[in-house]
Design an enzyme around this catalytic site. Structure first.
Site, PDB file in Angstrom:
ATOM      1  N   ASP A  94       9.356   3.071  -0.503  1.00  0.00           N
ATOM      2  CA  ASP A  94       8.280   3.539   0.296  1.00  0.00           C
ATOM      3  C   ASP A  94       8.572   3.056   1.807  1.00  0.00           C
ATOM      4  O   ASP A  94       8.252   1.949   2.470  1.00  0.00           O
ATOM      5  CB  ASP A  94       6.988   2.990  -0.057  1.00  0.00           C
ATOM      6  CG  ASP A  94       5.682   3.778   0.745  1.00  0.00           C
ATOM      7  OD1 ASP A  94       6.121   4.227   1.919  1.00  0.00           O
ATOM      8  OD2 ASP A  94       4.516   3.521   0.415  1.00  0.00           O
ATOM      9  N   LYS A 117       4.874   9.051   8.618  1.00  0.00           N
ATOM     10  CA  LYS A 117       4.135   8.393   9.956  1.00  0.00           C
ATOM     11  C   LYS A 117       5.269   8.987  11.183  1.00  0.00           C
ATOM     12  O   LYS A 117       5.303  10.055  11.835  1.00  0.00           O
ATOM     13  CB  LYS A 117       4.355   7.016   9.949  1.00  0.00           C
ATOM     14  CG  LYS A 117       2.973   6.575   9.049  1.00  0.00           C
ATOM     15  CD  LYS A 117       2.634   5.229   8.814  1.00  0.00           C
ATOM     16  CE  LYS A 117       1.332   5.130   8.066  1.00  0.00           C
ATOM     17  NZ  LYS A 117       1.160   4.211   7.369  1.00  0.00           N
ATOM     18  N   TYR A 140       1.005  -1.098   0.009  1.00  0.00           N
ATOM     19  CA  TYR A 140      -0.030  -0.047  -0.079  1.00  0.00           C
ATOM     20  C   TYR A 140       0.881   1.257   0.023  1.00  0.00           C
ATOM     21  O   TYR A 140       1.646   1.356   0.649  1.00  0.00           O
ATOM     22  CB  TYR A 140      -0.897  -0.185   1.054  1.00  0.00           C
ATOM     23  CG  TYR A 140      -1.699   1.281   1.151  1.00  0.00           C
ATOM     24  CD1 TYR A 140      -2.737   1.304   0.609  1.00  0.00           C
ATOM     25  CD2 TYR A 140      -1.632   2.041   2.376  1.00  0.00           C
ATOM     26  CE1 TYR A 140      -3.684   2.472   0.704  1.00  0.00           C
ATOM     27  CE2 TYR A 140      -2.273   3.113   2.494  1.00  0.00           C
ATOM     28  CZ  TYR A 140      -3.279   3.477   1.684  1.00  0.00           C
ATOM     29  OH  TYR A 140      -4.289   4.790   1.726  1.00  0.00           O
TER      30      TYR A 140
HETATM   31  C1  LIG Z   1       0.489   4.781   5.559  1.00  0.00           C
HETATM   32  C2  LIG Z   1       1.424   4.542   4.484  1.00  0.00           C
HETATM   33  C3  LIG Z   1       1.158   5.226   3.665  1.00  0.00           C
HETATM   34  C4  LIG Z   1       0.296   6.681   3.313  1.00  0.00           C
HETATM   35  O1  LIG Z   1       0.420   7.433   4.291  1.00  0.00           O
HETATM   36  P1  LIG Z   1      -0.904   8.527   4.683  1.00  0.00           P
HETATM   37  O2  LIG Z   1      -0.116   9.349   5.610  1.00  0.00           O
HETATM   38  O3  LIG Z   1      -1.578   7.594   5.241  1.00  0.00           O
HETATM   39  O4  LIG Z   1      -1.272   9.059   3.567  1.00  0.00           O
HETATM   40  C5  LIG Z   1       2.062   5.133   2.422  1.00  0.00           C
HETATM   41  N1  LIG Z   1       2.867   3.942   2.145  1.00  0.00           N
HETATM   42  C6  LIG Z   1       2.863   3.339   3.322  1.00  0.00           C
HETATM   43  C7  LIG Z   1       3.972   2.216   3.143  1.00  0.00           C
HETATM   44  C8  LIG Z   1       2.220   3.381   4.271  1.00  0.00           C
HETATM   45  O5  LIG Z   1       2.327   2.498   5.410  1.00  0.00           O
END
Ligand SMILES: *Cc1c(COP(=O)(O)O)cnc(C)c1O
Length: 430
Positions: free
Chosen positions: A237, A265, A142
């Site tokens: 990511d 995060k 994701y």
């Molecule tokens: C949470 C997450 C996102 C998206 O971040 P948001 O701040 O919720 O838009 C993208 N990539 C990964 C791997 C994530 O866990």
């Protein structure tokens, strides 16, 4: 009357599904969400004033637990000075400096307000740099709710079994090629066939959104080699793994330098944040240095910078990673063993302070394998644990997180709750 349920009914009338992000709904575990009122360290309290050990930790940001006193002070002090200017501040330089020092693949970085913005901007940049359109991702990963990335996506998309997403034009989804995680031969075949069309490969270097799935030896190395050979970019990511699996992220752990890294995060210390960075010659294409437009009214805002910087500072001072890893081993393997004792088969996947218990046989190396886990059984386990004061992510396909505020006492309490939950589940089956 259960106040949580009462609030949920009210919320459902005003907010789609009663939640501002689908993963918070407890639909997939046959329940309704708790409406939380406050948190302290490893604990949260709901609207009935019931107390829980929190393994969601706001889905990753809270590596220091709830309301760490130093992070709260940093926010308070900054709030006294100013909330936002829409002008540069020295805090942004400090943040960029800290990230560049700890992640050597990043020479320049741009702050945004969410992980979604980070991945969306990283793809735009990769396409501009390579002058190509196609992007490769992996099933069950994701990368936020970017239109073109909602193809075979993880997180809530996996939880609710949504293959694509209405509202995303086929022409957008068609720019994405999604392949099975850990299957390097498929990536090789694709590059042989049309490597000259591929702008980038985007990957969670440790997957956290189909539940935790680790990269097999050679997978990330292979992606690095292939993207280099075909002049396409490798995007890590690290929105979850950045500062979660170590100060250098997953790239530091596996010793692989991606071309672009997405963060979020933890670097916001609990406030909304995202960032993308990479090699100088790539980042220099970003506006106003270059022509790739990307902007944000609240980007790099002082409150998020203050909270994030204080969090990173504490992590550097304390180096809590070895302690988090041993605590997490005790938790995940402990529950796995309790299951084994009573004949409930569990596949335990974890790395550092993130992990998932898949109900069913392993190994689980991909989304295809993760989907074989018993979500119904997980739902029962979730509900039993919640009754016993343990707050877990409400999906079989999510990561549990530990924080530095968790300790052996919380783990022991959780193991006891897991033992009772298993016993209860087996008793119902008799
Ligand atoms: C949470 C997450 C996102 C998206 O971040 P948001 O701040 O919720 O838009 C993208 N990539 C990964 C791997 C994530 O866990």
């Amino acid at each position: 009357m259960d106040k949580n349920r009462e609030l949920f009914l009210k919320a459902k009338d005003l907010i789609p599904g009663g939640v501002n992000s689908p993963v918070r709904a407890c639909k997939a575990v046959g329940s309704y969400p708790l409406f939380l009122t406050h948190g302290k360290g490893a604990y949260v309290w709901d609207s009935n004033k019931d107390k829980y050990i929190d393994y969601v930790c706001s889905w990753g940001p809270l590596i220091l637990g709830h309301s760490h006193p130093r992070v709260v002070s940093a926010i308070q002090e900054q709030a006294q000075r100013a909330l936002t200017f829409g002008a540069p501040t020295e805090l942004e330089i400090e943040m960029a400096q800290a990230i560049v020092e700890l992640m050597p693949s990043i020479e320049m970085i741009r702050m945004v307000n969410s992980g979604t913005e980070a991945t969306m901007s990283a793809l735009r940049l990769a396409r501009a740099y390579t002058k190509r359109e196609k992007v490769v991702k992996f099933n069950g990963c994701y990368h936020g709710h970017v239109d073109s990335l909602l193809v075979e996506a993880g997180s809530g998309v996996a939880t609710f079994g949504i293959p694509g997403c209405p509202g995303v034009p086929d022409s957008f989804a068609g720019t994405t090629i999604s392949l099975p995680y850990n299957d390097l031969s498929k990536v090789e075949a694709l590059f042989r066939d049309r490597g000259d069309q591929i702008a980038a490969v985007i990957v969670e270097p440790i997957a956290g959104n189909m539940g935790v799935v680790l990269p097999e030896r050679g997978f990330l190395e292979g992606l690095r080699e292939l993207t280099r050979r075909y002049d396409s970019l490798l995007i890590f990511d690290e929105v979850i793994t950045g500062f979660r699996v170590g100060l250098g992220g997953a790239q530091g752990f596996f010793k692989i330098d991606p071309d672009i890294t997405c963060l979020g995060k933890i670097i916001g210390g609990g406030l909304p944040v995202g960032a993308y960075g990479g090699r100088r010659e790539i980042m220099e294409l970003v506006s106003p240095e270059g022509e790739v437009y990307q902007a944000g009214t609240l980007s790099g805002n002082p409150l998020a910078m203050a909270a994030g910087l204080e969090t990173i500072k504490i992590l550097r001072e304390e180096d809590p990673y070895p302690r988090l890893a041993s605590l997490s081993k005790a938790l995940f393997e402990g529950i796995g063993e309790l299951g084994e004792k009573v004949g409930i088969q569990i596949t335990v996947n974890y790395h550092g302070s993130m992990g998932t218990l898949f109900f069913g046989p392993g190994p689980i190396r991909s989304y295809e394998e993760a989907k074989g886990a018993d979500s119904v059984l997980f739902g029962r386990f979730y509900r039993e644990m919640r009754k016993r004061g343990i707050y877990l992510p409400p999906s079989q396909f999510e990561a549990w997180f530990l924080s530095t505020a968790h300790g052996p006492e919380e783990v022991d309490f959780t193991l006891k709750a897991a033992k009772e939950s298993f016993e209860r589940i087996l008793k119902e089956e008799e």
